[in-house]
Design an enzyme around this catalytic site. Structure first.
Site, PDB file in Angstrom:
ATOM      1  N   ASP A 157       0.831  -1.193   0.000  1.00 12.32           N
ATOM      2  CA  ASP A 157       0.000   0.000   0.000  1.00 12.32           C
ATOM      3  C   ASP A 157       0.874   1.255   0.000  1.00 12.32           C
ATOM      4  O   ASP A 157       1.932   1.293   0.634  1.00 12.32           O
ATOM      5  CB  ASP A 157      -0.884  -0.031   1.255  1.00 12.32           C
ATOM      6  CG  ASP A 157      -1.851   1.118   1.332  1.00 12.32           C
ATOM      7  OD1 ASP A 157      -2.781   1.152   0.511  1.00 12.32           O
ATOM      8  OD2 ASP A 157      -1.678   1.984   2.211  1.00 12.32           O
ATOM      9  N   GLU A 200       1.671  -0.089  -4.893  1.00 13.14           N
ATOM     10  CA  GLU A 200       0.694   0.926  -5.285  1.00 13.14           C
ATOM     11  C   GLU A 200       1.455   2.223  -5.544  1.00 13.14           C
ATOM     12  O   GLU A 200       1.912   2.890  -4.619  1.00 13.14           O
ATOM     13  CB  GLU A 200      -0.342   1.135  -4.186  1.00 13.14           C
ATOM     14  CG  GLU A 200      -1.388   2.180  -4.563  1.00 13.14           C
ATOM     15  CD  GLU A 200      -2.279   2.595  -3.395  1.00 13.14           C
ATOM     16  OE1 GLU A 200      -3.413   3.033  -3.655  1.00 13.14           O
ATOM     17  OE2 GLU A 200      -1.826   2.503  -2.233  1.00 13.14           O
TER      18      GLU A 200
END
Length: 625
Positions: A337, A366
């Site tokens: 993330d 990400e």
């Protein structure tokens, strides 16, 4: 009359033993270790240096020794006396139990048992996910409730409330396990679950990105053992489990936030400072230092403290935590993330440490950027980043520019210079920027975006075009749970609307879309197409690892080929509202001597020697013969 019993007077040796026993019992009662992290480790790791965190009242005031001839290479104390970081050399240590002894200035001692476990066979060479896989993204709290007994937990603040859109709805690991066959039936080979570690925030904890204990599965999802069982059940089905890992931040309720190991464990400013979200400053040669600092060190939101990866103690902690989960749960990959919110050098060291330990382990980051050059900067061995002497060591990135193109292109019925299918074409013209174009995670939506069926106005024709694109271009396709049955959701109404409960995951649901007989006709049409498409993809090496040749779209019709030395697949997409006749002589370099093509979905055979007629808003996937 009571009888008097005469007992022998104890000798001095016996009294001494009793005194020593009571003394050590007293010391043991007063000495306390509240946390040991990692809680255990593994023998035979490539990096033998193991940093163990011990946490307890004034523990740093003790001297530490360890049994079994194990060598302590470093003892680190911080300004907080409740922590001590002890590094040992495990290079020649076989799987075993041993004991740490803590001795105070007053010669009082207490001990702590520790274990080095045996690794699974060939653990270091474990195979990870790649472009032959299809990844299914789900949010556990919203997928299926398999165990009603863990809906609420005394140890966590937020309780079960399915009536609250942003509340805890009760989905859990058991719900995933019970529906693995459903996921597999879609052609999915890999599951990416949003984080499962404990998030003890008082509200909106269902997404679990504000973790409060990164060595513990949230009890509302299940136990650590349940997570291990999930991986085991998946491996029985030749499926792979990807953990959603967060390097950038924890939650404000993380147990360390109550008593930080050191003020430098997290990034702090004189007053609360939020990141400016301008990650372009990291590679911007004109950027100011203050902008860079706020980008990297600023907090994501007030409830998510920003971890300081420039601090060696923090970085080592995160590296070991990630490796511990790989070994313990037998993981097959990571999705990271907010990858490029972390300190660039720190996150590169974190990534390299993991891939050094597991050479085949895939990690997708990400990197939500708006241009291919900016995303390519973050993939391992990028020539763009090399200009600045930087290497992230990140094997895979998420293709956000392709996502942006798909959300617009299929709603543009007229193809012009910059609208319609040319958006797809233009995206792929920049593939040369990526060091490993096949190792890209491609998607049309995820848990942070508008639902694609919402974007397309629930037009299944557009959904079919988007899914066909995902299934036939380069990269690793990712499907978001529920889209395969037509689920929609409007992000403008809040995140809860794009994270609705899967129908059938709860007792009493009106319909159960997990089973054929429980699906509505509309859900069935979505499911049957998706399942047939991605199960076909599982067998196609030309799509997994082959080359691509595409042609400039004409009249909003896009044609491309995926091929290797053994097979060729021709894909046609008519994004207009009119039936189109496509002359095939333009594609001779790829059609070569092939005469026919069998459509994967309809199973009709088309003559490809002259022209192909394609219906409005439709696709053809032709296996050339």
């Amino acid at each position: 009359m009571n009888k008097i019993i005469s007992l022998p007077f104890p000798n001095r040796s016996f009294l001494k033993k009793i005194t020593l026993f009571l003394f050590f019992m007293s010391v043991t009662l007063h000495a306390q270790i509240d946390k040991v992290e990692p809680p255990f480790w593994y023998a035979g790791m490539q990096n033998p240096e193991l940093q163990i965190l011990f946490y307890g009242k004034d523990i740093s005031e003790n001297q530490v020794t360890v049994s079994n001839g194990i060598k302590i290479t470093n003892v680190k104390r911080t300004e907080n006396p409740n922590y001590i970081f002890v590094t040992i050399d495990t290079k020649k240590v076989a799987p075993s139990d041993f004991v740490f002894t803590f001795k105070s200035k007053n010669k009082e001692t207490f001990t702590q048992k520790y274990s080095l476990n045996k690794r699974r066979e060939n653990s270091a060479e474990r195979k990870s996910f790649d472009s032959s896989d299809m990844m299914y993204l789900l949010m556990p709290d919203r997928f299926a409730n398999g165990n009603r007994n863990n809906d609420s937990e005394n140890s966590t603040q937020e309780k079960y409330n399915r009536e609250l859109p942003g509340g805890r709805h009760g989905g859990d690991i058991e719900g995933i396990i019970r529906n693995l066959d459903y996921i597999s039936s879609l052609g999915a080979t890999t599951i990416w679950s949003t984080p499962l570690c404990e998030d003890n925030d008082a509200k909106h904890s269902y997404h679990t990105y504000g973790q409060s204990d990164v060595y513990k599965i949230d009890p509302r999802f299940g136990t650590n053992a349940d997570y291990v069982r999930l991986a085991s059940e998946m491996h029985k089905r030749d499926m792979k489990l990807v953990m959603d890992y967060v390097t950038n931040h924890w939650g404000i309720e993380h147990w360390m936030m109550k008593d930080l190991p050191t003020k430098e464990w997290i990034n702090q400013f004189d007053t609360y400072t939020q990141t400016n979200h301008k990650r372009t400053v990291i590679h911007d040669t004109n950027a100011s230092e203050i902008d860079k600092k706020i980008t990297i060190d600023g907090w994501f939101v007030p409830s998510m403290p920003d971890l300081n990866l420039q601090n060696p103690l923090t970085l080592k902690y995160l590296i070991q935590n990630a490796i511990w989960w790989i070994e313990y749960a037998d993981l097959d990959g990571f999705r990271v993330d907010t990858y490029n919110y972390s300190d660039p050098k720190g996150i590169a060291k974190w990534t390299k440490s993991i891939t050094d330990e597991y050479p085949n382990f895939n990690i997708v980051g990400e990197v939500w950027m708006q241009s291919q050059a900016q995303m390519a900067y973050w993939q391992k061995d990028s020539k763009i980043a090399e200009i600045q002497n930087y290497n992230s060591y990140l094997p895979s990135v998420m293709d956000f520019t392709l996502y942006e193109a798909t959300t617009k292109a299929f709603n543009e019925d007229e193809g012009t210079w910059d609208k319609g299918m040319v958006k797809m074409y233009d995206n792929f013209t920049n593939d040369f920027l990526y060091p490993n174009i096949n190792n890209m995670l491609i998607f049309v939506e995820n848990h942070d975006t508008n639902r694609i069926n919402q974007t397309y106005g629930n037009d299944i024709r557009k959904y079919k075009m988007a899914m066909t694109l995902m299934a036939t271009v380069r990269g690793i396709p990712q499907l978001y749970y529920g889209s395969e049955i037509g689920m929609a959701g409007d992000k403008d109404k809040g995140d809860a609307d794009i994270r609705q409960d899967f129908p059938g995951g709860w007792e009493g649901d009106e319909n159960n879309a997990f089973v054929k007989e429980g699906r509505t006709p509309g859900q069935t049409e979505y499911f049957d197409f998706t399942s047939k498409l991605f199960n076909w993809r599982k067998t196609k090496a030309a799509v997994h690892f082959g080359k691509m040749t595409h042609y400039i779209p004409e009249n909003n019709v896009y044609v491309y080929f995926r091929y290797n030395k053994d097979e060729t697949v021709m894909v046609l997409m008519n994004n207009s509202n009119e039936t189109k006749t496509v002359k095939t002589n333009r594609f001779k370099e790829n059609i070569k001597n092939f005469k026919t093509g069998k459509d994967v979905i309809s199973e009709f055979t088309f003559d490809v020697t002259n022209e192909i007629i394609i219906e409005p808003k439709s696709v053809l996937i032709l296996e050339l013969k």
